[in-house]
Design a protein around this motif. Structure first.
Motif, PDB file in Angstrom:
ATOM      1  N   LEU A 185      16.891  28.107  31.756  1.00 18.20           N
ATOM      2  CA  LEU A 185      16.238  29.139  32.560  1.00 18.20           C
ATOM      3  C   LEU A 185      17.224  30.239  32.929  1.00 18.20           C
ATOM      4  N   GLN A 186      18.435  29.873  33.284  1.00 18.12           N
ATOM      5  CA  GLN A 186      19.444  30.881  33.621  1.00 18.12           C
ATOM      6  C   GLN A 186      19.713  31.802  32.430  1.00 18.12           C
ATOM      7  N   THR A 187      19.850  31.224  31.252  1.00 17.18           N
ATOM      8  CA  THR A 187      20.106  32.031  30.062  1.00 17.18           C
ATOM      9  C   THR A 187      18.966  33.011  29.803  1.00 17.18           C
ATOM     10  N   LEU A 188      17.728  32.538  29.909  1.00 17.48           N
ATOM     11  CA  LEU A 188      16.581  33.414  29.673  1.00 17.48           C
ATOM     12  C   LEU A 188      16.474  34.505  30.740  1.00 17.48           C
ATOM     13  N   MET A 189      16.725  34.150  31.993  1.00 20.81           N
ATOM     14  CA  MET A 189      16.621  35.137  33.065  1.00 20.81           C
ATOM     15  C   MET A 189      17.752  36.162  32.994  1.00 20.81           C
ATOM     16  N   GLU A 190      18.935  35.729  32.625  1.00 22.44           N
ATOM     17  CA  GLU A 190      20.052  36.660  32.478  1.00 22.44           C
ATOM     18  C   GLU A 190      19.826  37.642  31.324  1.00 22.44           C
ATOM     19  N   ASN A 191      18.995  37.243  30.378  1.00 17.96           N
ATOM     20  CA  ASN A 191      18.716  38.080  29.208  1.00 17.96           C
ATOM     21  C   ASN A 191      17.278  38.582  29.212  1.00 17.96           C
ATOM     22  N   LYS A 192      16.773  38.883  30.380  1.00 15.73           N
ATOM     23  CA  LYS A 192      15.390  39.342  30.524  1.00 15.73           C
ATOM     24  C   LYS A 192      15.092  40.481  29.555  1.00 15.73           C
ATOM     25  N   SER A 248      24.534  36.500  44.175  1.00 15.91           N
ATOM     26  CA  SER A 248      24.521  35.531  43.085  1.00 15.91           C
ATOM     27  C   SER A 248      23.104  35.237  42.606  1.00 15.91           C
ATOM     28  N   LYS A 249      22.144  36.045  43.009  1.00 19.58           N
ATOM     29  CA  LYS A 249      20.745  35.730  42.717  1.00 19.58           C
ATOM     30  C   LYS A 249      20.173  36.602  41.598  1.00 19.58           C
ATOM     31  N   ILE A 250      19.407  35.946  40.730  1.00 20.91           N
ATOM     32  CA  ILE A 250      18.627  36.641  39.709  1.00 20.91           C
ATOM     33  C   ILE A 250      17.168  36.497  40.133  1.00 20.91           C
ATOM     34  N   VAL A 251      16.509  37.617  40.361  1.00 24.19           N
ATOM     35  CA  VAL A 251      15.119  37.585  40.820  1.00 24.19           C
ATOM     36  C   VAL A 251      14.242  38.276  39.783  1.00 24.19           C
ATOM     37  N   ILE A 252      13.284  37.537  39.241  1.00 22.57           N
ATOM     38  CA  ILE A 252      12.321  38.088  38.287  1.00 22.57           C
ATOM     39  C   ILE A 252      10.933  37.644  38.741  1.00 22.57           C
ATOM     40  N   GLY A 253      10.116  38.598  39.103  1.00 24.86           N
ATOM     41  CA  GLY A 253       8.787  38.254  39.609  1.00 24.86           C
ATOM     42  C   GLY A 253       8.889  37.359  40.832  1.00 24.86           C
ATOM     43  N   LYS A 254       8.222  36.213  40.771  1.00 26.31           N
ATOM     44  CA  LYS A 254       8.201  35.284  41.895  1.00 26.31           C
ATOM     45  C   LYS A 254       9.308  34.228  41.815  1.00 26.31           C
ATOM     46  N   VAL A 255      10.130  34.315  40.768  1.00 24.86           N
ATOM     47  CA  VAL A 255      11.151  33.286  40.532  1.00 24.86           C
ATOM     48  C   VAL A 255      12.526  33.817  40.923  1.00 24.86           C
ATOM     49  N   CYS A 256      13.262  33.013  41.669  1.00 20.42           N
ATOM     50  CA  CYS A 256      14.618  33.356  42.099  1.00 20.42           C
ATOM     51  C   CYS A 256      15.567  32.237  41.670  1.00 20.42           C
ATOM     52  N   LEU A 257      16.617  32.601  40.935  1.00 13.70           N
ATOM     53  CA  LEU A 257      17.633  31.641  40.519  1.00 13.70           C
ATOM     54  C   LEU A 257      18.962  32.036  41.133  1.00 13.70           C
ATOM     55  N   SER A 276      24.463  28.419  44.104  1.00 13.74           N
ATOM     56  CA  SER A 276      23.994  27.119  44.607  1.00 13.74           C
ATOM     57  C   SER A 276      23.278  26.301  43.537  1.00 13.74           C
ATOM     58  N   HIS A 277      23.000  26.933  42.381  1.00 16.59           N
ATOM     59  CA  HIS A 277      22.264  26.288  41.283  1.00 16.59           C
ATOM     60  C   HIS A 277      20.857  25.864  41.719  1.00 16.59           C
ATOM     61  N   GLN A 278      20.274  26.659  42.587  1.00 16.40           N
ATOM     62  CA  GLN A 278      18.924  26.372  43.056  1.00 16.40           C
ATOM     63  C   GLN A 278      17.942  27.399  42.486  1.00 16.40           C
ATOM     64  N   VAL A 279      16.723  26.941  42.241  1.00 14.14           N
ATOM     65  CA  VAL A 279      15.669  27.801  41.729  1.00 14.14           C
ATOM     66  C   VAL A 279      14.459  27.676  42.649  1.00 14.14           C
ATOM     67  N   SER A 280      13.863  28.801  42.974  1.00 15.39           N
ATOM     68  CA  SER A 280      12.666  28.773  43.818  1.00 15.39           C
ATOM     69  C   SER A 280      11.584  29.653  43.207  1.00 15.39           C
ATOM     70  N   CYS A 281      10.344  29.311  43.515  1.00 13.05           N
ATOM     71  CA  CYS A 281       9.185  30.093  43.080  1.00 13.05           C
ATOM     72  C   CYS A 281       8.279  30.280  44.288  1.00 13.05           C
ATOM     73  N   ASN A 282       7.993  31.515  44.629  1.00 13.63           N
ATOM     74  CA  ASN A 282       7.218  31.801  45.849  1.00 13.63           C
ATOM     75  C   ASN A 282       7.890  31.204  47.077  1.00 13.63           C
ATOM     76  N   GLY A 283       9.221  31.148  47.061  1.00 13.40           N
ATOM     77  CA  GLY A 283       9.965  30.638  48.206  1.00 13.40           C
ATOM     78  C   GLY A 283      10.096  29.133  48.270  1.00 13.40           C
ATOM     79  N   GLU A 284       9.459  28.409  47.344  1.00  6.39           N
ATOM     80  CA  GLU A 284       9.541  26.952  47.333  1.00  6.39           C
ATOM     81  C   GLU A 284      10.510  26.482  46.254  1.00  6.39           C
TER      82      GLU A 284
END
Length: 222
Positions: A159-166, A126-135, A139-147
């Protein structure tokens, strides 16, 4: 993600709409096949949840017309008919999945996540990973560099819409259509405000502005 819910049972539709909005979906509801076809032709949608037993047009006929004009639009059938024939007809007409009433909401959510994964940039589970960002769409959680990053409901949806349409530019009008339901009040700079707030929480240049058009997350984002 915007869903069109086509269901003539008002009580069931209200319950589904509330539950889906709780999962951060944008939901528009109609109760007839004619209205469903009109919305499909005029609105930007990600998924259609379609009841077979409609008062004006049989849901299978609605499905057939949708898939004739919008072959890639995912359609999830809802039916009270526990009939193999109905299910086979629906799948043959292009339905992407089906649920027989009554059903558990958790199963509906899982089916919707599956349909979303088929047509987006989701790479694993269920994860979208782009660079250092994971959505994580489950769980509807977003992390950057693991935080973990704390986002508002609409910030997350944007953010989900933009990441899904990278790699694909999303216009402001398109983003508004995906983030707001019918009847929601939208200020003239709503999207700009959400993007501004997101940029303060994400890596520099993660979201790129295409002047006069909209926003995009580029393919080579670090």
């Amino acid at each position: 993600m915007k869903i069109l819910l086509v269901e003539d049972n008002k009580a069931l539709a209200n319950g589904l709409k509330k539950a889906l909005e709780g999962e951060l979906y944008v939901v528009n509801w109609v109760s007839t096949g004619h209205d469903a076809l009109l919305v499909v032709d005029t609105d930007e949608l990600d998924i259609v949840i379609l009841d077979i037993g409609l008062p004006d047009i049989n849901g299978l006929e609605v499905l057939k017309r949708i898939k004739t004009q919008h072959i890639y639009l995912p359609v999830l059938l809802l039916t009270a008919r526990d009939s193999v024939e109905d299910k086979v007809k629906g799948l043959d007409l292009g339905a992407d999945d089906y649920l027989t009433k009554p059903f558990d909401m958790l199963e509906l959510f899982a089916r919707l996540r599956m349909l979303s994964r088929r047509s987006t940039a989701v790479t694993t589970d269920s994860k979208i990973v782009i660079g250092k960002v994971c959505l994580d769409t489950a769980s509807h959680q977003v992390s950057c560099n693991g935080e973990m990053i704390k986002l508002s409901r609409r910030e997350y949806m944007l953010l989900q819409t933009l990441m899904e349409n990278k790699g694909r530019v999303q216009s402001r009008d398109s983003l508004e259509a995906k983030l707001y339901s019918w009847g929601d009040e939208i200020s003239s700079n709503s999207i700009q405000v959400h993007v501004h707030n997101l940029r303060k929480k994400l890596p520099p240049s993660f979201i790129t502005t295409i002047r006069g058009v909209g926003y995009v997350i580029k393919e080579n984002t670090d």
